[in-house]
Scaffold this active site. Sequence first.
Site, PDB file in Angstrom:
ATOM      1  N   THR A  38       3.165   8.034  -4.336  1.00  0.00           N
ATOM      2  CA  THR A  38       4.301   7.326  -3.748  1.00  0.00           C
ATOM      3  C   THR A  38       4.267   5.894  -4.289  1.00  0.00           C
ATOM      4  OG1 THR A  38       3.053   6.410  -1.892  1.00  0.00           O
ATOM      5  CG2 THR A  38       3.962   8.638  -1.592  1.00  0.00           C
ATOM      6  N   THR A 102       4.405  12.640   6.632  1.00  0.00           N
ATOM      7  CA  THR A 102       3.127  12.600   5.900  1.00  0.00           C
ATOM      8  C   THR A 102       1.930  12.593   6.856  1.00  0.00           C
ATOM      9  OG1 THR A 102       3.978  11.620   3.888  1.00  0.00           O
ATOM     10  CG2 THR A 102       1.689  11.136   4.407  1.00  0.00           C
ATOM     11  N   THR A 130      -7.457   4.817  11.854  1.00  0.00           N
ATOM     12  CA  THR A 130      -7.314   3.375  12.057  1.00  0.00           C
ATOM     13  C   THR A 130      -7.640   2.955  13.485  1.00  0.00           C
ATOM     14  OG1 THR A 130      -5.638   1.626  12.123  1.00  0.00           O
ATOM     15  CG2 THR A 130      -4.846   3.839  12.481  1.00  0.00           C
ATOM     16  N   ASP A 131      -8.042   1.697  13.642  1.00  0.00           N
ATOM     17  CA  ASP A 131      -8.273   1.173  15.000  1.00  0.00           C
ATOM     18  C   ASP A 131      -6.960   0.974  15.762  1.00  0.00           C
ATOM     19  OD1 ASP A 131      -7.280  -1.013  13.588  1.00  0.00           O
ATOM     20  OD2 ASP A 131      -8.889  -2.394  14.158  1.00  0.00           O
ATOM     21  N   TYR A 155       3.713   3.782  13.107  1.00  0.00           N
ATOM     22  CA  TYR A 155       2.532   4.075  12.261  1.00  0.00           C
ATOM     23  C   TYR A 155       1.348   4.510  13.112  1.00  0.00           C
ATOM     24  CZ  TYR A 155      -1.838   3.063   9.779  1.00  0.00           C
ATOM     25  OH  TYR A 155      -3.110   3.149   9.269  1.00  0.00           O
ATOM     26  N   SER A 156       1.004   3.686  14.117  1.00  0.00           N
ATOM     27  CA  SER A 156      -0.209   4.021  14.883  1.00  0.00           C
ATOM     28  C   SER A 156       0.002   5.274  15.723  1.00  0.00           C
ATOM     29  CB  SER A 156      -0.684   2.841  15.724  1.00  0.00           C
ATOM     30  OG  SER A 156       0.340   2.316  16.520  1.00  0.00           O
ATOM     31  N   HIS A 289       4.482  -6.171  17.965  1.00  0.00           N
ATOM     32  CA  HIS A 289       3.305  -6.669  17.228  1.00  0.00           C
ATOM     33  C   HIS A 289       2.041  -6.667  18.093  1.00  0.00           C
ATOM     34  CE1 HIS A 289       2.051 -10.056  14.180  1.00  0.00           C
ATOM     35  NE2 HIS A 289       1.232  -9.008  14.159  1.00  0.00           N
TER      36      HIS A 289
HETATM   37  P1  NAD Z   1      -2.195   3.106   0.807  1.00  0.00           P
HETATM   38  O1  NAD Z   1      -0.809   3.058   1.349  1.00  0.00           O
HETATM   39  O2  NAD Z   1      -2.672   2.034  -0.098  1.00  0.00           O
HETATM   40  O3  NAD Z   1      -2.419   4.495   0.029  1.00  0.00           O
HETATM   41  C1  NAD Z   1      -1.962   5.706   0.537  1.00  0.00           C
HETATM   42  C2  NAD Z   1      -2.085   6.763  -0.560  1.00  0.00           C
HETATM   43  O4  NAD Z   1      -1.608   8.009  -0.015  1.00  0.00           O
HETATM   44  C3  NAD Z   1      -1.246   6.456  -1.798  1.00  0.00           C
HETATM   45  O5  NAD Z   1      -1.996   6.712  -2.960  1.00  0.00           O
HETATM   46  C4  NAD Z   1      -0.083   7.416  -1.683  1.00  0.00           C
HETATM   47  O6  NAD Z   1       0.464   7.804  -2.947  1.00  0.00           O
HETATM   48  C5  NAD Z   1      -0.706   8.594  -0.953  1.00  0.00           C
HETATM   49  N1  NAD Z   1       0.277   9.381  -0.206  1.00  0.00           N
HETATM   50  C6  NAD Z   1       1.218   8.927   0.662  1.00  0.00           C
HETATM   51  N2  NAD Z   1       1.969   9.953   1.115  1.00  0.00           N
HETATM   52  C7  NAD Z   1       1.477  11.076   0.549  1.00  0.00           C
HETATM   53  C8  NAD Z   1       1.807  12.442   0.635  1.00  0.00           C
HETATM   54  N3  NAD Z   1       2.841  12.870   1.388  1.00  0.00           N
HETATM   55  N4  NAD Z   1       1.077  13.342  -0.054  1.00  0.00           N
HETATM   56  C9  NAD Z   1       0.043  12.926  -0.835  1.00  0.00           C
HETATM   57  N5  NAD Z   1      -0.304  11.639  -0.977  1.00  0.00           N
HETATM   58  C10 NAD Z   1       0.399  10.718  -0.289  1.00  0.00           C
HETATM   59  O7  NAD Z   1      -3.121   3.247   2.090  1.00  0.00           O
HETATM   60  P2  NAD Z   1      -4.571   2.628   2.377  1.00  0.00           P
HETATM   61  O8  NAD Z   1      -4.411   1.275   2.928  1.00  0.00           O
HETATM   62  O9  NAD Z   1      -5.434   2.861   1.205  1.00  0.00           O
HETATM   63  O10 NAD Z   1      -5.036   3.578   3.581  1.00  0.00           O
HETATM   64  C11 NAD Z   1      -5.684   4.816   3.327  1.00  0.00           C
HETATM   65  C12 NAD Z   1      -6.002   5.485   4.654  1.00  0.00           C
HETATM   66  O11 NAD Z   1      -6.846   4.643   5.426  1.00  0.00           O
HETATM   67  C13 NAD Z   1      -4.762   5.741   5.519  1.00  0.00           C
HETATM   68  O12 NAD Z   1      -4.937   6.976   6.153  1.00  0.00           O
HETATM   69  C14 NAD Z   1      -4.772   4.611   6.536  1.00  0.00           C
HETATM   70  O13 NAD Z   1      -4.169   5.023   7.735  1.00  0.00           O
HETATM   71  C15 NAD Z   1      -6.260   4.396   6.701  1.00  0.00           C
HETATM   72  N6  NAD Z   1      -6.664   3.022   7.081  1.00  0.00           N
HETATM   73  C16 NAD Z   1      -6.216   1.934   6.365  1.00  0.00           C
HETATM   74  C17 NAD Z   1      -6.675   0.658   6.704  1.00  0.00           C
HETATM   75  C18 NAD Z   1      -6.244  -0.563   5.932  1.00  0.00           C
HETATM   76  O14 NAD Z   1      -6.593  -1.676   6.313  1.00  0.00           O
HETATM   77  N7  NAD Z   1      -5.507  -0.451   4.845  1.00  0.00           N
HETATM   78  C19 NAD Z   1      -7.572   0.502   7.778  1.00  0.00           C
HETATM   79  C20 NAD Z   1      -7.972   1.627   8.500  1.00  0.00           C
HETATM   80  C21 NAD Z   1      -7.526   2.887   8.128  1.00  0.00           C
HETATM   81  O1  DAU Z   2      -6.155  -2.259  11.651  1.00  0.00           O
HETATM   82  C1  DAU Z   2      -6.071  -1.348  10.601  1.00  0.00           C
HETATM   83  C2  DAU Z   2      -4.692  -1.383   9.990  1.00  0.00           C
HETATM   84  O2  DAU Z   2      -4.593  -2.609   9.290  1.00  0.00           O
HETATM   85  C3  DAU Z   2      -4.412  -0.207   9.066  1.00  0.00           C
HETATM   86  O3  DAU Z   2      -4.435   0.980   9.808  1.00  0.00           O
HETATM   87  C4  DAU Z   2      -3.052  -0.369   8.379  1.00  0.00           C
HETATM   88  O4  DAU Z   2      -2.860   0.682   7.457  1.00  0.00           O
HETATM   89  C5  DAU Z   2      -3.050  -1.698   7.658  1.00  0.00           C
HETATM   90  O5  DAU Z   2      -1.775  -1.904   7.079  1.00  0.00           O
HETATM   91  C6  DAU Z   2      -3.377  -2.836   8.607  1.00  0.00           C
HETATM   92  O6  DAU Z   2      -2.309  -3.048   9.556  1.00  0.00           O
HETATM   93  P1  DAU Z   2      -1.783  -4.522   9.950  1.00  0.00           P
HETATM   94  O7  DAU Z   2      -0.405  -4.407  10.449  1.00  0.00           O
HETATM   95  O8  DAU Z   2      -2.773  -5.231  10.780  1.00  0.00           O
HETATM   96  O9  DAU Z   2      -1.826  -5.190   8.460  1.00  0.00           O
HETATM   97  P2  DAU Z   2      -0.802  -6.166   7.695  1.00  0.00           P
HETATM   98  O10 DAU Z   2      -1.492  -6.606   6.464  1.00  0.00           O
HETATM   99  O11 DAU Z   2       0.558  -5.575   7.579  1.00  0.00           O
HETATM  100  O12 DAU Z   2      -0.690  -7.400   8.687  1.00  0.00           O
HETATM  101  C7  DAU Z   2      -1.840  -8.153   9.088  1.00  0.00           C
HETATM  102  C8  DAU Z   2      -1.367  -9.202  10.103  1.00  0.00           C
HETATM  103  O13 DAU Z   2      -0.555 -10.165   9.414  1.00  0.00           O
HETATM  104  C9  DAU Z   2      -0.495  -8.650  11.215  1.00  0.00           C
HETATM  105  O14 DAU Z   2      -0.777  -9.323  12.411  1.00  0.00           O
HETATM  106  C10 DAU Z   2       0.932  -8.950  10.760  1.00  0.00           C
HETATM  107  C11 DAU Z   2       0.765 -10.246   9.975  1.00  0.00           C
HETATM  108  N1  DAU Z   2       1.711 -10.411   8.835  1.00  0.00           N
HETATM  109  C12 DAU Z   2       1.832  -9.423   7.933  1.00  0.00           C
HETATM  110  C13 DAU Z   2       2.693  -9.546   6.867  1.00  0.00           C
HETATM  111  C14 DAU Z   2       2.850  -8.412   5.862  1.00  0.00           C
HETATM  112  C15 DAU Z   2       2.398 -11.625   8.686  1.00  0.00           C
HETATM  113  O15 DAU Z   2       2.260 -12.550   9.498  1.00  0.00           O
HETATM  114  N2  DAU Z   2       3.232 -11.745   7.620  1.00  0.00           N
HETATM  115  C16 DAU Z   2       3.423 -10.758   6.704  1.00  0.00           C
HETATM  116  O16 DAU Z   2       4.243 -10.933   5.765  1.00  0.00           O
END
Ligand code: NAD
Ligand code: DAU
Length: 349
Positions: A38, A102, A130-131, A155-156, A289
């Site tokens: 994606t 998804t 995720t938390d 999302y959550s 939020h």
């Molecule tokens: P990301 O959005 O960077 O990557 C998601 C990946 O999933 C991409 O490579 C995308 O192509 C693939 N994908 C999406 N839809 C799909 C589908 N229908 N079929 C197959 N592949 C698909 O996400 P991330 O930040 O790397 O997060 C990875 C996992 O970890 C997620 O499950 C997320 O909920 C979890 N997570 C993320 C964070 C964070 O801070 N980013 C924290 C805790 C948990």
């Molecule tokens: O806690 C784990 C989660 O952390 C993961 O499960 C999610 O996949 C990951 O995206 C992340 O979620 P958040 O919403 O916390 O992350 P984000 O980077 O989008 O935002 C972090 C904080 O910053 C949140 O309080 C929103 C704020 N924010 C975010 C963006 C993109 C801003 O103030 N400005 C911005 O432009």
Amino acid sequence: MKKNILITGGAGFIGSHVVRRFVNRYPDYQIINLDALTYAGNLENLKDLESADNYTFRKCDITDIGAVESLFKEFKIHSIIHLAAESHVDRSITNPIDFVMTNVVGTVILLNAFKQFGEVSEGRFYHVSTDEVYGTLGDDGKFTESTPYDPNSPYSASKASSDHFVRAYHETFKLPMVISNCSNNYGSHQFPEKLIPLMIHNIKNSKPLPVYGKGDNIRDWLWVEDHASAIDVIFHEGRLGETYNIGGNNEWKNLDLVHKLCEIMDRKLGRPEGKSAELITFVTDRAGHDFRYAIDASKLENELKWSPSVAFDQGFEKTIDWYLENEAWLDGVTSGAYQSYYSQLYDHR
Ligand code: NAD
Ligand code: DAU
């Protein structure tokens, strides 16, 4: 015989770090990376692994039952580490259906395929979650594994639902599973829709830095490679049927984090002190939020002896350096569709 380990979402941010770790550390595993590519998936993230013998990529959407089943018939899957997901909270507010498809439907399709075709007597289904499933905290306290689920964003809610399906398959079908719930990750290869890479990109280009609300919200930040190391230990040693919380013990108010980033960027870009901070712009808050996330990771620390390896100051500098040194990566992912995403979300905020 090599064990076939299926990693979903391996072309994304966290997934690419997990795939690299497993390919490099476990020559006896055949790592099969299944990813739909994606907007968030990028094979550039894994270019260095293209010629590794124990690495295979398959482009596949986890919501496509036929394609998933074909893959399970092609490879006898020992275990799954499931990361594929729609992961951005803001996108879940504008387009919740993609998240249901998804994160919920896709996860159930994988559970079913593993139950039907996988090596369920030996392997395991590891759901990376995720938390945010626990909802929001006030000024005090931390999420533990027994905190009741209370998700607030689409999302959550979708991740909570997928966690419940994983548990249900364990209870109902005795499917071997483990779940982890992690806090916010930072590091290289993160798509610049998320706070840190978005701010780095905007500072570099002298664009406004959109801080939601007053910037008072608090997140706990963990170095992505420490998340990958936690996934490694939980995958190999975590008790089946259990959940493990993963966190960095590293809470930051958003505004403080953005100021710290501005200070470091001023130094690295040779700008006068305070220059980048002038770009900070307070914008309309994110709907629903969550105020604060904080993780109690003592179960993982005590039971499996895991702890974060990198201090925040060090990991943060490394992260900033990576984005500055990998201009082509950042330019590549911010051209095209990113521009319309950005305008839609930020232009009238
Ligand atoms: P990301 O959005 O960077 O990557 C998601 C990946 O999933 C991409 O490579 C995308 O192509 C693939 N994908 C999406 N839809 C799909 C589908 N229908 N079929 C197959 N592949 C698909 O996400 P991330 O930040 O790397 O997060 C990875 C996992 O970890 C997620 O499950 C997320 O909920 C979890 N997570 C993320 C964070 C964070 O801070 N980013 C924290 C805790 C948990
Ligand atoms: O806690 C784990 C989660 O952390 C993961 O499960 C999610 O996949 C990951 O995206 C992340 O979620 P958040 O919403 O916390 O992350 P984000 O980077 O989008 O935002 C972090 C904080 O910053 C949140 O309080 C929103 C704020 N924010 C975010 C963006 C993109 C801003 O103030 N400005 C911005 O432009």
